[in-house]
Scaffold this active site. Structure first.
Site, PDB file in Angstrom:
ATOM      1  N   ASP A  11      56.961  34.716  29.297  1.00  0.00           N
ATOM      2  CA  ASP A  11      57.945  35.337  30.186  1.00  0.00           C
ATOM      3  C   ASP A  11      57.529  35.011  31.614  1.00  0.00           C
ATOM      4  O   ASP A  11      56.405  34.562  31.860  1.00  0.00           O
ATOM      5  CB  ASP A  11      57.946  36.858  29.967  1.00  0.00           C
ATOM      6  N   SER A  12      58.434  35.286  32.550  1.00  0.00           N
ATOM      7  CA  SER A  12      58.101  35.091  33.954  1.00  0.00           C
ATOM      8  C   SER A  12      57.006  36.050  34.409  1.00  0.00           C
ATOM      9  O   SER A  12      56.369  35.816  35.432  1.00  0.00           O
ATOM     10  CB  SER A  12      59.359  35.307  34.797  1.00  0.00           C
ATOM     11  N   TYR A  55      62.030  34.624  37.832  1.00  0.00           N
ATOM     12  CA  TYR A  55      62.818  33.459  37.427  1.00  0.00           C
ATOM     13  C   TYR A  55      64.321  33.720  37.654  1.00  0.00           C
ATOM     14  O   TYR A  55      65.099  32.790  37.779  1.00  0.00           O
ATOM     15  CB  TYR A  55      62.628  33.182  35.926  1.00  0.00           C
ATOM     16  N   GLY A  56      64.671  35.000  37.673  1.00  0.00           N
ATOM     17  CA  GLY A  56      66.088  35.376  37.642  1.00  0.00           C
ATOM     18  C   GLY A  56      66.893  34.952  38.853  1.00  0.00           C
ATOM     19  O   GLY A  56      68.119  34.918  38.808  1.00  0.00           O
ATOM     20  N   CYS A  78      61.717  35.652  28.043  1.00  0.00           N
ATOM     21  CA  CYS A  78      62.482  35.762  29.290  1.00  0.00           C
ATOM     22  C   CYS A  78      63.948  35.382  29.038  1.00  0.00           C
ATOM     23  O   CYS A  78      64.233  34.273  28.583  1.00  0.00           O
ATOM     24  CB  CYS A  78      61.862  34.833  30.321  1.00  0.00           C
ATOM     25  N   ASN A  79      64.840  36.299  29.363  1.00  0.00           N
ATOM     26  CA  ASN A  79      66.270  36.021  29.158  1.00  0.00           C
ATOM     27  C   ASN A  79      66.726  34.859  30.027  1.00  0.00           C
ATOM     28  O   ASN A  79      67.516  34.018  29.596  1.00  0.00           O
ATOM     29  CB  ASN A  79      67.110  37.260  29.491  1.00  0.00           C
ATOM     30  N   THR A  80      66.238  34.808  31.265  1.00  0.00           N
ATOM     31  CA  THR A  80      66.663  33.744  32.174  1.00  0.00           C
ATOM     32  C   THR A  80      66.215  32.386  31.634  1.00  0.00           C
ATOM     33  O   THR A  80      66.995  31.429  31.604  1.00  0.00           O
ATOM     34  CB  THR A  80      66.076  33.974  33.580  1.00  0.00           C
ATOM     35  N   GLU A  97      59.470  48.000  37.007  1.00  0.00           N
ATOM     36  CA  GLU A  97      58.050  47.711  37.282  1.00  0.00           C
ATOM     37  C   GLU A  97      57.408  48.845  38.076  1.00  0.00           C
ATOM     38  O   GLU A  97      56.215  49.123  37.935  1.00  0.00           O
ATOM     39  CB  GLU A  97      57.923  46.376  38.024  1.00  0.00           C
ATOM     40  N   CYS A 151      67.999  41.464  29.737  1.00  0.00           N
ATOM     41  CA  CYS A 151      66.854  41.211  30.627  1.00  0.00           C
ATOM     42  C   CYS A 151      65.662  41.961  30.054  1.00  0.00           C
ATOM     43  O   CYS A 151      65.808  43.075  29.539  1.00  0.00           O
ATOM     44  CB  CYS A 151      67.169  41.712  32.040  1.00  0.00           C
ATOM     45  N   THR A 152      64.501  41.340  30.174  1.00  0.00           N
ATOM     46  CA  THR A 152      63.288  41.916  29.591  1.00  0.00           C
ATOM     47  C   THR A 152      63.011  43.352  30.048  1.00  0.00           C
ATOM     48  O   THR A 152      62.434  44.136  29.296  1.00  0.00           O
ATOM     49  CB  THR A 152      62.074  41.063  29.994  1.00  0.00           C
ATOM     50  N   HIS A 153      63.376  43.651  31.288  1.00  0.00           N
ATOM     51  CA  HIS A 153      62.995  44.946  31.861  1.00  0.00           C
ATOM     52  C   HIS A 153      63.915  46.102  31.462  1.00  0.00           C
ATOM     53  O   HIS A 153      63.537  47.262  31.589  1.00  0.00           O
ATOM     54  CB  HIS A 153      63.001  44.857  33.383  1.00  0.00           C
TER      55      HIS A 153
HETATM   56  N1  DGL Z   1      62.073  38.157  32.635  1.00  0.00           N
HETATM   57  C1  DGL Z   1      63.290  38.007  33.398  1.00  0.00           C
HETATM   58  C2  DGL Z   1      64.488  38.003  32.439  1.00  0.00           C
HETATM   59  O1  DGL Z   1      64.460  38.550  31.364  1.00  0.00           O
HETATM   60  C3  DGL Z   1      63.431  39.099  34.447  1.00  0.00           C
HETATM   61  C4  DGL Z   1      62.457  38.969  35.593  1.00  0.00           C
HETATM   62  C5  DGL Z   1      62.632  37.690  36.398  1.00  0.00           C
HETATM   63  O2  DGL Z   1      63.640  37.556  37.108  1.00  0.00           O
HETATM   64  O3  DGL Z   1      61.785  36.831  36.282  1.00  0.00           O
HETATM   65  O4  DGL Z   1      65.498  37.427  32.755  1.00  0.00           O
END
Ligand code: DGL
Length: 271
Positions: free
Chosen positions: A13-14, A45-46, A76-78, A155, A187-189
């Site tokens: 993940d990012s 990454y988003g 990571c979804n992105t 976070e 999104c992961t969060h």
């Molecule tokens: N992990 C990213 C996602 O799931 C979210 C955080 C980021 O923008 O890197 O898209």
């Protein structure tokens, strides 16, 4: 190359957010060893372009391949939204992203045929969830919205009370959820904000957590390829990060829902 049942599952993940996916994997497949990489040096990454995220994703994957892996999970979804084809082409192991499993779960849940997706700017702009949902069922009406403030809120640990509620009310307003019965947490969060999102979205809306759907997909891929570990043995957990690990460990414990003993700092070769 034939992978071994004893090899680990790689997850990247990012940053810290992908630990929600790792958590789901550890619960679904407790006998499997895992190696997690959080690219703290390059997060987020988003907000970055697809080309840049793809280069970072490939570098993360190559760093993880130094371990003996039998599958790679793009938490990571992105990165899943923009880099999956490049990763699949580059790697000798099955690559599982979070978008297709999340879309499949949502398509199974919806009754109204109206599905909403929330994620980062990059994920929403890529159209990956929209395409994956329409691939599941062409008649679905899909709408998507970026909710960037949810990442720092999660976070920071501001996952309940007035601040996240107001943010959620604002993001989910202006008719975004009209007629919608399924909301994909893309999104992961966002799983950390699920209680607030459920409250704001209301009882008529079911939340779909891509992390849980992805853990099921990983279990299925391992089973189909006869890669599931069969006997109990020492389960290894490795954590790699690309910047100093201290905050990752502190924040990560909340995302993972259990203590995170240590993380090793590594450098990526981004080309
Ligand atoms: N992990 C990213 C996602 O799931 C979210 C955080 C980021 O923008 O890197 O898209």
């Amino acid at each position: 190359m034939r992978q071994s049942r004893h090899a680990a599952i790689g997850v990247f993940d990012s940053g810290v957010g992908g630990l929600t996916v790792l958590k789901a994997l550890m619960e679904r497949l407790p006998m499997e060893s895992t190696v997690y990489l959080g690219d703290l040096a390059r997060v987020p990454y988003g907000t970055k372009s697809g080309d840049v995220v793809t280069r970072y994703a490939l570098a993360c994957a190559h760093a993880l391949m130094e371990y003996e892996l039998k599958a790679l999970v793009v938490a990571c979804n992105t990165a899943s939204a923009v880099a999956l084809p490049a990763l699949e082409a580059a790697l000798p192991v099955p690559v599982i992203g979070v978008i297709a499993p999340g879309a499949q779960a949502a398509a199974q849940v919806t009754r109204s045929g109206r599905v909403a997706v929330i994620g980062t700017q990059g994920t929403v702009a890529s159209g990956a969830y929209q395409a994956a949902l329409r691939a599941e069922s062409p008649a679905l009406e899909v709408r998507a919205r970026a909710c960037p403030l949810f990442v720092p809120l999660a976070e920071e640990g501001w996952v309940e009370g007035e601040v996240p509620r107001l943010a959620a009310e604002r993001y989910l307003s202006e008719g975004f959820l009209d007629g919608v019965d399924t909301l994909v947490l893309g999104c992961t969060h966002y799983p950390l904000l699920a209680p607030v999102l459920a409250q704001v979205a209301g009882e008529a809306v079911t939340l779909v957590d891509s992390a849980l759907a992805t853990a099921d997909r990983v279990a299925q891929v391992l089973r189909t390829r006869e890669l599931t570990r069969l006997e109990r043995g020492a389960v290894e957990r490795h954590y790699l990060v690309t910047d100093t690990p201290q905050r990752f460990i502190e924040v990560g414990e909340r995302f993972l829902g259990r203590p995170l003993a240590s993380a090793r700092q590594v450098d990526l070769r981004v080309t």
